[in-house]
Design a protein around this motif. Structure first.
Motif, PDB file in Angstrom:
ATOM      1  N   TYR A 106     -44.431  25.196 -21.156  1.00  0.00           N
ATOM      2  CA  TYR A 106     -45.296  25.365 -19.851  1.00  0.00           C
ATOM      3  C   TYR A 106     -46.356  24.583 -19.918  1.00  0.00           C
ATOM      4  CZ  TYR A 106     -42.220  29.568 -19.492  1.00  0.00           C
ATOM      5  OH  TYR A 106     -41.085  30.689 -19.324  1.00  0.00           O
ATOM      6  N   PRO A 107     -46.277  23.431 -19.239  1.00  0.00           N
ATOM      7  CA  PRO A 107     -47.577  22.487 -19.085  1.00  0.00           C
ATOM      8  C   PRO A 107     -48.443  22.843 -17.785  1.00  0.00           C
ATOM      9  CG  PRO A 107     -45.648  21.267 -18.432  1.00  0.00           C
ATOM     10  CD  PRO A 107     -45.359  22.624 -19.122  1.00  0.00           C
ATOM     11  N   GLY A 108     -49.676  22.705 -17.904  1.00  0.00           N
ATOM     12  CA  GLY A 108     -50.350  22.794 -16.734  1.00  0.00           C
ATOM     13  C   GLY A 108     -50.300  21.347 -16.060  1.00  0.00           C
ATOM     14  N   VAL A 109     -50.262  21.711 -14.579  1.00  0.00           N
ATOM     15  CA  VAL A 109     -50.042  20.567 -13.539  1.00  0.00           C
ATOM     16  C   VAL A 109     -51.029  21.063 -12.278  1.00  0.00           C
ATOM     17  CG1 VAL A 109     -47.930  19.982 -14.172  1.00  0.00           C
ATOM     18  CG2 VAL A 109     -48.169  21.348 -12.140  1.00  0.00           C
ATOM     19  N   MET A 110     -51.290  19.876 -11.480  1.00  0.00           N
ATOM     20  CA  MET A 110     -52.241  20.334 -10.353  1.00  0.00           C
ATOM     21  C   MET A 110     -51.679  19.327  -9.074  1.00  0.00           C
ATOM     22  SD  MET A 110     -56.427  20.434 -10.053  1.00  0.00           S
ATOM     23  CE  MET A 110     -57.247  20.946  -8.520  1.00  0.00           C
ATOM     24  N   THR A 111     -50.704  18.356  -9.478  1.00  0.00           N
ATOM     25  CA  THR A 111     -50.205  17.685  -8.519  1.00  0.00           C
ATOM     26  C   THR A 111     -49.114  17.401  -8.527  1.00  0.00           C
ATOM     27  OG1 THR A 111     -50.787  15.511  -9.480  1.00  0.00           O
ATOM     28  CG2 THR A 111     -52.618  16.348  -8.350  1.00  0.00           C
ATOM     29  N   PRO A 112     -48.487  17.034  -7.438  1.00  0.00           N
ATOM     30  CA  PRO A 112     -46.893  16.534  -7.451  1.00  0.00           C
ATOM     31  C   PRO A 112     -46.581  15.504  -8.773  1.00  0.00           C
ATOM     32  CG  PRO A 112     -47.476  16.810  -5.301  1.00  0.00           C
ATOM     33  CD  PRO A 112     -48.893  16.835  -5.972  1.00  0.00           C
ATOM     34  N   THR A 113     -47.532  14.584  -8.908  1.00  0.00           N
ATOM     35  CA  THR A 113     -47.233  13.597  -9.651  1.00  0.00           C
ATOM     36  C   THR A 113     -47.007  14.172 -11.210  1.00  0.00           C
ATOM     37  OG1 THR A 113     -48.402  11.707  -8.530  1.00  0.00           O
ATOM     38  CG2 THR A 113     -48.349  11.389 -10.800  1.00  0.00           C
ATOM     39  N   MET A 137     -51.745  27.703  -0.201  1.00  0.00           N
ATOM     40  CA  MET A 137     -51.226  26.532   0.613  1.00  0.00           C
ATOM     41  C   MET A 137     -50.865  25.401  -0.113  1.00  0.00           C
ATOM     42  SD  MET A 137     -50.976  28.073   3.479  1.00  0.00           S
ATOM     43  CE  MET A 137     -50.611  26.623   4.456  1.00  0.00           C
ATOM     44  N   GLY A 138     -51.558  24.936  -1.097  1.00  0.00           N
ATOM     45  CA  GLY A 138     -51.147  23.818  -1.877  1.00  0.00           C
ATOM     46  C   GLY A 138     -50.107  24.183  -2.505  1.00  0.00           C
ATOM     47  N   LEU A 139     -49.940  25.182  -3.360  1.00  0.00           N
ATOM     48  CA  LEU A 139     -48.690  25.343  -3.967  1.00  0.00           C
ATOM     49  C   LEU A 139     -47.363  25.526  -2.991  1.00  0.00           C
ATOM     50  CD1 LEU A 139     -47.145  26.454  -6.244  1.00  0.00           C
ATOM     51  CD2 LEU A 139     -47.703  29.062  -5.529  1.00  0.00           C
ATOM     52  N   LYS A 140     -47.493  26.063  -1.718  1.00  0.00           N
ATOM     53  CA  LYS A 140     -46.441  25.988  -0.637  1.00  0.00           C
ATOM     54  C   LYS A 140     -46.033  24.297  -0.586  1.00  0.00           C
ATOM     55  CE  LYS A 140     -45.036  27.384   3.770  1.00  0.00           C
ATOM     56  NZ  LYS A 140     -45.652  28.298   5.072  1.00  0.00           N
ATOM     57  N   ALA A 141     -47.103  23.652  -0.385  1.00  0.00           N
ATOM     58  CA  ALA A 141     -46.731  22.213  -0.209  1.00  0.00           C
ATOM     59  C   ALA A 141     -46.056  21.646  -1.584  1.00  0.00           C
ATOM     60  CB  ALA A 141     -47.887  21.217   0.033  1.00  0.00           C
ATOM     61  N   MET A 142     -46.559  21.789  -2.710  1.00  0.00           N
ATOM     62  CA  MET A 142     -45.718  21.502  -3.850  1.00  0.00           C
ATOM     63  C   MET A 142     -44.477  21.817  -3.898  1.00  0.00           C
ATOM     64  SD  MET A 142     -48.837  21.285  -6.531  1.00  0.00           S
ATOM     65  CE  MET A 142     -47.894  20.904  -7.821  1.00  0.00           C
ATOM     66  N   ALA A 143     -44.147  23.205  -3.768  1.00  0.00           N
ATOM     67  CA  ALA A 143     -43.049  23.839  -3.891  1.00  0.00           C
ATOM     68  C   ALA A 143     -41.710  23.348  -2.928  1.00  0.00           C
ATOM     69  CB  ALA A 143     -43.211  25.166  -3.543  1.00  0.00           C
ATOM     70  N   ALA A 144     -42.331  22.631  -1.947  1.00  0.00           N
ATOM     71  CA  ALA A 144     -41.467  22.294  -0.895  1.00  0.00           C
ATOM     72  C   ALA A 144     -40.525  20.835  -1.231  1.00  0.00           C
ATOM     73  CB  ALA A 144     -42.179  21.941   0.318  1.00  0.00           C
ATOM     74  N   VAL A 145     -41.101  20.189  -2.320  1.00  0.00           N
ATOM     75  CA  VAL A 145     -40.666  18.978  -2.958  1.00  0.00           C
ATOM     76  C   VAL A 145     -40.291  19.273  -4.432  1.00  0.00           C
ATOM     77  CG1 VAL A 145     -42.028  17.619  -1.452  1.00  0.00           C
ATOM     78  CG2 VAL A 145     -43.219  18.095  -3.796  1.00  0.00           C
ATOM     79  N   LEU A 146     -40.437  20.172  -4.984  1.00  0.00           N
ATOM     80  CA  LEU A 146     -39.887  20.399  -6.570  1.00  0.00           C
ATOM     81  C   LEU A 146     -38.589  20.975  -6.323  1.00  0.00           C
ATOM     82  CD1 LEU A 146     -43.389  21.812  -7.986  1.00  0.00           C
ATOM     83  CD2 LEU A 146     -41.962  19.761  -8.345  1.00  0.00           C
ATOM     84  N   PRO A 147     -38.025  20.706  -7.381  1.00  0.00           N
ATOM     85  CA  PRO A 147     -36.528  21.451  -7.661  1.00  0.00           C
ATOM     86  C   PRO A 147     -36.717  22.673  -7.488  1.00  0.00           C
ATOM     87  CG  PRO A 147     -36.860  19.730  -9.188  1.00  0.00           C
ATOM     88  CD  PRO A 147     -38.118  19.825  -8.331  1.00  0.00           C
ATOM     89  N   LYS A 148     -35.825  23.539  -6.733  1.00  0.00           N
ATOM     90  CA  LYS A 148     -35.955  25.198  -6.484  1.00  0.00           C
ATOM     91  C   LYS A 148     -35.751  25.929  -7.638  1.00  0.00           C
ATOM     92  CE  LYS A 148     -36.353  24.172  -1.788  1.00  0.00           C
ATOM     93  NZ  LYS A 148     -37.735  24.453  -1.480  1.00  0.00           N
ATOM     94  N   GLU A 149     -35.159  25.241  -8.787  1.00  0.00           N
ATOM     95  CA  GLU A 149     -34.760  26.166  -9.964  1.00  0.00           C
ATOM     96  C   GLU A 149     -35.898  26.187 -10.892  1.00  0.00           C
ATOM     97  OE1 GLU A 149     -33.220  22.024 -10.756  1.00  0.00           O
ATOM     98  OE2 GLU A 149     -33.167  23.491  -8.818  1.00  0.00           O
ATOM     99  N   VAL A 150     -36.930  25.527 -10.536  1.00  0.00           N
ATOM    100  CA  VAL A 150     -38.081  25.295 -11.491  1.00  0.00           C
ATOM    101  C   VAL A 150     -39.037  26.485 -11.068  1.00  0.00           C
ATOM    102  CG1 VAL A 150     -40.033  23.829 -12.243  1.00  0.00           C
ATOM    103  CG2 VAL A 150     -38.062  22.857 -11.560  1.00  0.00           C
ATOM    104  N   PRO A 151     -39.356  27.284 -12.345  1.00  0.00           N
ATOM    105  CA  PRO A 151     -40.129  28.192 -12.431  1.00  0.00           C
ATOM    106  C   PRO A 151     -41.626  27.798 -12.145  1.00  0.00           C
ATOM    107  CG  PRO A 151     -38.852  28.553 -14.273  1.00  0.00           C
ATOM    108  CD  PRO A 151     -38.561  27.229 -13.777  1.00  0.00           C
ATOM    109  N   LEU A 152     -42.626  28.383 -11.301  1.00  0.00           N
ATOM    110  CA  LEU A 152     -43.769  27.809 -10.930  1.00  0.00           C
ATOM    111  C   LEU A 152     -44.866  29.000 -11.284  1.00  0.00           C
ATOM    112  CD1 LEU A 152     -43.189  25.995  -7.312  1.00  0.00           C
ATOM    113  CD2 LEU A 152     -43.361  25.183  -9.827  1.00  0.00           C
ATOM    114  N   TYR A 153     -45.627  28.935 -12.191  1.00  0.00           N
ATOM    115  CA  TYR A 153     -46.675  29.861 -12.409  1.00  0.00           C
ATOM    116  C   TYR A 153     -47.871  29.592 -11.833  1.00  0.00           C
ATOM    117  CZ  TYR A 153     -43.370  32.380 -15.744  1.00  0.00           C
ATOM    118  OH  TYR A 153     -42.333  33.151 -16.291  1.00  0.00           O
ATOM    119  N   ALA A 154     -48.343  30.444 -10.911  1.00  0.00           N
ATOM    120  CA  ALA A 154     -49.771  30.285 -10.414  1.00  0.00           C
ATOM    121  C   ALA A 154     -50.694  30.993 -11.702  1.00  0.00           C
ATOM    122  CB  ALA A 154     -49.953  30.962  -9.126  1.00  0.00           C
TER     123      ALA A 154
END
Length: 206
Positions: A106-113, A137-154
């Motif tokens: 579970y690595p930390g990320v802050m940008t789509p890159t 709001m930033g998470l919502k923008a990232m979630a829109a382009v990431l694969p739907k099956e990827v778990p996103l932990y805030a």
């Protein structure tokens, strides 16, 4: 499924936990319904705490380490039997070492890159950190382009009061630190905090 144990997708971040506190605090969390537990490596004697919690609860909870920065640390954590590696950053070498050891990354990320780089390296889930800077709001923008099956932990800035906002923005899980545990908190205090967070989590999913 965002929690490999089948329970709530809440990672308890026990920064500052001591080995003497490890089992009472872990017991309180698990009784409250929090079955993902992370002891950051900048805590006192973290491997001792991780080993103790893993021995007591590893068969029904997912135990691991946070603030993992090097492949050698991954190896040391793996020797305890723990199965979860959480980092504040995206380091392909740490992710590769984690997957080679048969553990979850579970690595930390802050940008789509960073997010796509982590997934390319083999990450199992993404830790949006620091969450308070990105915001829902930033998470919502990232979630829109990431694969739907990827778990996103805030992680960072998440509490019972705003968990529903994060969930609506696309968070599938949460890493909770001081809202669950601060150094010196008794098991009773942790139990009360955990009960409030679990209630908020269940309401956010409702």
């Amino acid at each position: 499924m965002t929690n490999p144990t089948g329970g709530r997708a809440i990672v308890a971040i026990l920064r500052g936990l001591t080995p003497a506190e490890a089992l009472p605090v872990a017991d309180a969390l698990i009784r409250a319904g929090v079955s993902l537990i992370e002891v950051p490596l900048n805590s006192p004697d973290p491997l001792d705490s991780i080993a103790a919690i893993q021995k007591a609860h590893g068969h029904h909870a997912l135990i691991g380490a946070g603030t993992v920065l090097t492949p050698s640390q991954v190896v040391a954590i793996g020797a305890t039997g723990a199965r979860l590696i959480v980092s504040p950053n995206c380091d392909p070498a740490v992710i590769a070492a984690t997957k080679s050891a048969g553990m979850l990354s579970y690595p930390g990320v802050m940008t789509p890159t960073e997010a796509f780089a982590a997934l390319k390296a083999g990450a199992d889930a993404l830790k949006l950190f620091p969450g308070e800077l990105v915001g829902p709001m930033g998470l919502k923008a990232m979630a829109a382009v990431l694969p739907k099956e990827v778990p996103l932990y805030a992680v960072g800035g998440v509490s019972a009061a705003n968990m529903a906002d994060w969930r609506a923005a696309g968070a599938t899980g949460f890493g909770i630190g001081s809202s669950l545990y601060k150094p010196g908190d008794s098991a009773e205090v942790v139990a009360r905090k955990a009960a409030d967070l679990v209630a908020a989590y269940d309401a956010a999913l409702g």
